[in-house]
Design a protein around this motif. Structure first.
Motif, PDB file in Angstrom:
ATOM      1  N   ALA A 303       0.821  -1.216   0.000  1.00 13.03           N
ATOM      2  CA  ALA A 303       0.000   0.000   0.000  1.00 13.03           C
ATOM      3  C   ALA A 303       0.854   1.265   0.000  1.00 13.03           C
ATOM      4  O   ALA A 303       0.560   2.230  -0.706  1.00 13.03           O
ATOM      5  CB  ALA A 303      -0.933  -0.003   1.211  1.00 13.03           C
ATOM      6  N   GLU A 304       1.947   1.255   0.782  1.00 17.02           N
ATOM      7  CA  GLU A 304       2.739   2.470   0.946  1.00 17.02           C
ATOM      8  C   GLU A 304       3.447   2.910  -0.333  1.00 17.02           C
ATOM      9  O   GLU A 304       3.721   4.096  -0.527  1.00 17.02           O
ATOM     10  CB  GLU A 304       3.780   2.280   2.060  1.00 17.02           C
ATOM     11  CG  GLU A 304       3.211   2.206   3.466  1.00 17.02           C
ATOM     12  CD  GLU A 304       2.615   0.828   3.777  1.00 17.02           C
ATOM     13  OE1 GLU A 304       2.749  -0.085   2.918  1.00 17.02           O
ATOM     14  OE2 GLU A 304       2.020   0.673   4.849  1.00 17.02           O
ATOM     15  N   ASN A 305       3.770   1.953  -1.219  1.00 12.36           N
ATOM     16  CA  ASN A 305       4.539   2.347  -2.400  1.00 12.36           C
ATOM     17  C   ASN A 305       3.793   2.125  -3.710  1.00 12.36           C
ATOM     18  O   ASN A 305       4.338   2.355  -4.790  1.00 12.36           O
ATOM     19  CB  ASN A 305       5.881   1.599  -2.436  1.00 12.36           C
ATOM     20  CG  ASN A 305       5.712   0.112  -2.782  1.00 12.36           C
ATOM     21  OD1 ASN A 305       4.593  -0.377  -2.933  1.00 12.36           O
ATOM     22  ND2 ASN A 305       6.814  -0.597  -2.898  1.00 12.36           N
ATOM     23  N   ALA A 306       2.536   1.670  -3.635  1.00 12.35           N
ATOM     24  CA  ALA A 306       1.827   1.249  -4.844  1.00 12.35           C
ATOM     25  C   ALA A 306       1.685   2.371  -5.868  1.00 12.35           C
ATOM     26  O   ALA A 306       1.934   2.167  -7.057  1.00 12.35           O
ATOM     27  CB  ALA A 306       0.445   0.695  -4.482  1.00 12.35           C
ATOM     28  N   VAL A 307       1.312   3.565  -5.426  1.00 14.59           N
ATOM     29  CA  VAL A 307       1.113   4.665  -6.375  1.00 14.59           C
ATOM     30  C   VAL A 307       2.425   5.008  -7.065  1.00 14.59           C
ATOM     31  O   VAL A 307       2.494   5.135  -8.297  1.00 14.59           O
ATOM     32  CB  VAL A 307       0.532   5.903  -5.667  1.00 14.59           C
ATOM     33  CG1 VAL A 307       0.531   7.106  -6.603  1.00 14.59           C
ATOM     34  CG2 VAL A 307      -0.888   5.617  -5.191  1.00 14.59           C
ATOM     35  N   ARG A 308       3.498   5.137  -6.275  1.00 19.83           N
ATOM     36  CA  ARG A 308       4.802   5.495  -6.859  1.00 19.83           C
ATOM     37  C   ARG A 308       5.299   4.405  -7.814  1.00 19.83           C
ATOM     38  O   ARG A 308       5.765   4.694  -8.920  1.00 19.83           O
ATOM     39  CB  ARG A 308       5.823   5.714  -5.731  1.00 19.83           C
ATOM     40  CG  ARG A 308       7.232   6.012  -6.233  1.00 19.83           C
ATOM     41  CD  ARG A 308       8.149   6.396  -5.072  1.00 19.83           C
ATOM     42  NE  ARG A 308       8.133   5.383  -4.028  1.00 19.83           N
ATOM     43  CZ  ARG A 308       8.880   4.283  -4.054  1.00 19.83           C
ATOM     44  NH1 ARG A 308       9.683   4.044  -5.075  1.00 19.83           N
ATOM     45  NH2 ARG A 308       8.833   3.417  -3.058  1.00 19.83           N
ATOM     46  N   GLU A 309       5.207   3.131  -7.390  1.00 16.70           N
ATOM     47  CA  GLU A 309       5.713   2.044  -8.231  1.00 16.70           C
ATOM     48  C   GLU A 309       4.894   1.893  -9.515  1.00 16.70           C
ATOM     49  O   GLU A 309       5.447   1.613 -10.579  1.00 16.70           O
ATOM     50  CB  GLU A 309       5.709   0.725  -7.447  1.00 16.70           C
ATOM     51  CG  GLU A 309       6.733   0.650  -6.333  1.00 16.70           C
ATOM     52  CD  GLU A 309       8.164   0.749  -6.842  1.00 16.70           C
ATOM     53  OE1 GLU A 309       8.407   0.405  -8.016  1.00 16.70           O
ATOM     54  OE2 GLU A 309       9.032   1.193  -6.070  1.00 16.70           O
ATOM     55  N   VAL A 310       3.589   2.087  -9.420  1.00 14.98           N
ATOM     56  CA  VAL A 310       2.747   1.991 -10.615  1.00 14.98           C
ATOM     57  C   VAL A 310       3.052   3.142 -11.568  1.00 14.98           C
ATOM     58  O   VAL A 310       3.103   2.960 -12.793  1.00 14.98           O
ATOM     59  CB  VAL A 310       1.256   1.953 -10.235  1.00 14.98           C
ATOM     60  CG1 VAL A 310       0.376   2.138 -11.468  1.00 14.98           C
ATOM     61  CG2 VAL A 310       0.929   0.618  -9.561  1.00 14.98           C
ATOM     62  N   GLU A 311       3.259   4.350 -11.016  1.00 13.30           N
ATOM     63  CA  GLU A 311       3.640   5.491 -11.857  1.00 13.30           C
ATOM     64  C   GLU A 311       4.930   5.203 -12.610  1.00 13.30           C
ATOM     65  O   GLU A 311       5.038   5.441 -13.824  1.00 13.30           O
ATOM     66  CB  GLU A 311       3.814   6.744 -10.999  1.00 13.30           C
ATOM     67  CG  GLU A 311       2.511   7.379 -10.544  1.00 13.30           C
ATOM     68  CD  GLU A 311       2.740   8.561  -9.629  1.00 13.30           C
ATOM     69  OE1 GLU A 311       1.815   9.373  -9.478  1.00 13.30           O
ATOM     70  OE2 GLU A 311       3.852   8.673  -9.054  1.00 13.30           O
ATOM     71  N   LEU A 312       5.933   4.672 -11.896  1.00 11.08           N
ATOM     72  CA  LEU A 312       7.214   4.343 -12.527  1.00 11.08           C
ATOM     73  C   LEU A 312       7.033   3.268 -13.585  1.00 11.08           C
ATOM     74  O   LEU A 312       7.617   3.333 -14.668  1.00 11.08           O
ATOM     75  CB  LEU A 312       8.221   3.869 -11.461  1.00 11.08           C
ATOM     76  CG  LEU A 312       8.776   4.927 -10.518  1.00 11.08           C
ATOM     77  CD1 LEU A 312       9.598   4.272  -9.403  1.00 11.08           C
ATOM     78  CD2 LEU A 312       9.648   5.918 -11.287  1.00 11.08           C
ATOM     79  N   TYR A 313       6.215   2.273 -13.267  1.00  2.88           N
ATOM     80  CA  TYR A 313       5.996   1.159 -14.187  1.00  2.88           C
ATOM     81  C   TYR A 313       5.346   1.648 -15.484  1.00  2.88           C
ATOM     82  O   TYR A 313       5.781   1.297 -16.587  1.00  2.88           O
ATOM     83  CB  TYR A 313       5.107   0.112 -13.515  1.00  2.88           C
ATOM     84  CG  TYR A 313       4.888  -1.132 -14.348  1.00  2.88           C
ATOM     85  CD1 TYR A 313       5.873  -2.104 -14.435  1.00  2.88           C
ATOM     86  CD2 TYR A 313       3.687  -1.336 -15.030  1.00  2.88           C
ATOM     87  CE1 TYR A 313       5.678  -3.256 -15.195  1.00  2.88           C
ATOM     88  CE2 TYR A 313       3.484  -2.477 -15.789  1.00  2.88           C
ATOM     89  CZ  TYR A 313       4.480  -3.437 -15.855  1.00  2.88           C
ATOM     90  OH  TYR A 313       4.284  -4.563 -16.613  1.00  2.88           O
ATOM     91  N   LEU A 314       4.325   2.459 -15.357  1.00  4.63           N
ATOM     92  CA  LEU A 314       3.642   2.963 -16.546  1.00  4.63           C
ATOM     93  C   LEU A 314       4.545   3.904 -17.353  1.00  4.63           C
ATOM     94  O   LEU A 314       4.506   3.901 -18.591  1.00  4.63           O
ATOM     95  CB  LEU A 314       2.348   3.679 -16.156  1.00  4.63           C
ATOM     96  CG  LEU A 314       1.255   2.779 -15.563  1.00  4.63           C
ATOM     97  CD1 LEU A 314       0.042   3.609 -15.157  1.00  4.63           C
ATOM     98  CD2 LEU A 314       0.837   1.689 -16.553  1.00  4.63           C
TER      99      LEU A 314
END
Length: 448
Positions: A303-314
């Motif tokens: 939960a803590e890193n999901a937004v950042r990691e998904v942004e990087l992934y996309l």
């Protein structure tokens, strides 16, 4: 976020108390989606809105469990575990993220997209299984029968969840690239630390057509919120499949990764089950393998890193899509050493994919047509000449240029393949810069 749940009749399962609460939860989600886009929202109102959703979801779970017990539903315990995991693990982790960030826009977006994905997956998978009686565990099936049952279950679930007719196009998917892919890896472990890896690979367009449309997503590109909703929808899909496998009893989700295609290639090996499907609007693959020592790849998504990691992934996916505009070269060679050397030699200027057998090479060409094929002359089972014969016999592939990558240039070998019209020969033992020079020259000539 521009999202809005589109209620459809197929969300109904035919049990009034459950259907009424589903509609209520969807309605609450829609109000929260709309509210999250208001710039002047107060933290207090946001807290109250999300708390209302959580309380209502918890009440719904309790009512649903009472109903399942009243009809002696055989999948009751596994269904209740899904509820428990959401209310005891997923929701608290999301709430903690909200508190830490003072209800930031990203944290609210993440909360809503996760809940949306969970609701879509759970409503169309586990909840529908209640009235269908579920599909019992395949206790006494032979491995071949279990694989067939898995295929049928997946086709059935895709039809129920997304109203798409899937067609199995390979039961030996070898990890070939198709379209603009999203690569998810779920790692499950039991008390004995034995592990299962499940890979789900989707074309972006397929997720846009399914989860995206359910959420009223307007863009033709994946967004962070849609990606997070898709993750949870797919997780529900996977856990529904695993719930029918006796060998998966006692396994719980330990880790989740988003992988690039290159990372996927490095960790994908010897799957017990590897299925590739076509839905008419995009491909997807389901692959499962057991491992005691896992290869690390990709960041752990929490939960803590999901937004950042998904942004990087996309963002990385977008860069990869731009790279896909390069000329595509397919290497068909059974040698890992040769494949790696050719990727290093050509990867900067060309988009390079590899296949370790003729069969895998043909499948690669079907899924992602190359501009040039470099084909090993000597391979086991099906040699380069036989592979080129197959390529030339297919109308769609007949004009794809093929260079033999070989150590053989004797007269007999050359004469044997002349009727198949290879573009030429590249010697494996010649200096790498000469191989690169020949390929560059070929494309320059074609451009002129």
């Amino acid at each position: 976020m521009g999202n809005q749940f589109i209620w459809q009749d197929r969300f109904n399962i035919g049990v009034e108390v459950i259907d009424r609460e589903h509609k209520k939860l969807f309605s609450i989600m829609n109000r929260l989606f709309a509210f999250s886009e208001q710039e002047d929202k107060s933290q207090w109102v946001c807290e109250e809105g999300l708390k209302y959703f959580k309380d209502h979801a918890t009440k719904h779970f309790a009512e649903e469990e009472v109903y399942m017990a009243s009809i002696s539903y055989k999948g009751f315990e596994s269904h209740r575990r899904v509820h428990d995991n959401f209310r005891k693990n997923t929701l608290p982790a999301l709430e903690q993220e909200l508190a830490k960030t003072n209800y930031s826009k990203d944290a609210v977006s993440h909360f809503l997209s996760v809940c949306a994905g969970w609701l879509i997956g759970h409503t169309l998978a586990e909840d529908h299984a209640i009235v269908e009686g579920g599909i019992g565990k395949w206790e006494h099936l032979l491995p071949e029968e279990e694989e067939l049952a898995t295929k049928q279950l997946i086709i059935h679930m895709v039809k129920d969840m997304f109203q798409l007719n899937s067609r199995l196009i390979s039961d030996r998917y070898g990890g070939e690239k198709f379209g603009n892919g999203i690569y998810l890896r779920f790692i499950y472990a039991n008390k004995n630390k034995e592990k299962w890896e499940i890979f789900m690979i989707f074309e972006e367009g397929l997720l846009l057509e399914t989860v995206g449309k359910m959420m009223g997503h307007q863009s033709k590109k994946m967004s962070v919120s849609l990606m997070n909703a898709s993750r949870y929808t797919i997780r529900q899909f996977v856990e529904q499949v695993l719930s029918h496998l006796p060998v998966a009893d006692g396994y719980e989700l330990q880790d989740e990764n988003l992988l690039s295609y290159e990372q996927f290639q490095k960790v994908f090996e010897k799957p017990q089950c590897s299925l590739l499907f076509d839905t008419g609007v995009g491909y997807f693959a389901y692959c499962a393998m057991t491992q005691h020592q896992l290869k690390k790849a990709g960041a752990s998504i929490v939960a803590e890193n999901a937004v950042r990691e998904v942004e990087l992934y996309l963002a990385n996916n977008e860069k990869q899509h731009e790279a896909d505009n390069k000329k595509k070269i397919l290497i068909i060679d059974d040698s890992d050493t040769v494949c790696m050397a050719m990727q290093e030699l050509l990867g900067e200027d060309y988009y390079v994919t590899t296949a370790k057998s003729g069969t895998s090479g043909i499948r690669c060409m079907t899924l992602d047509r190359p501009d040039l094929v470099l084909l090993d002359y000597e391979m086991p089972v099906c040699d380069g000449v036989q592979v080129l014969e197959m390529i030339r016999s297919e109308e769609d592939f007949a004009k794809i240029p093929v260079f033999f990558l070989t150590g053989r240039v004797d007269k007999e070998s050359v004469t044997r393949v002349m009727p198949l019209r290879p573009e030429g020969y590249l010697l494996k033992n010649q200096p790498p810069q000469d191989i690169k020079k020949n390929i560059d020259g070929y494309f320059r000539k074609k451009t002129r």
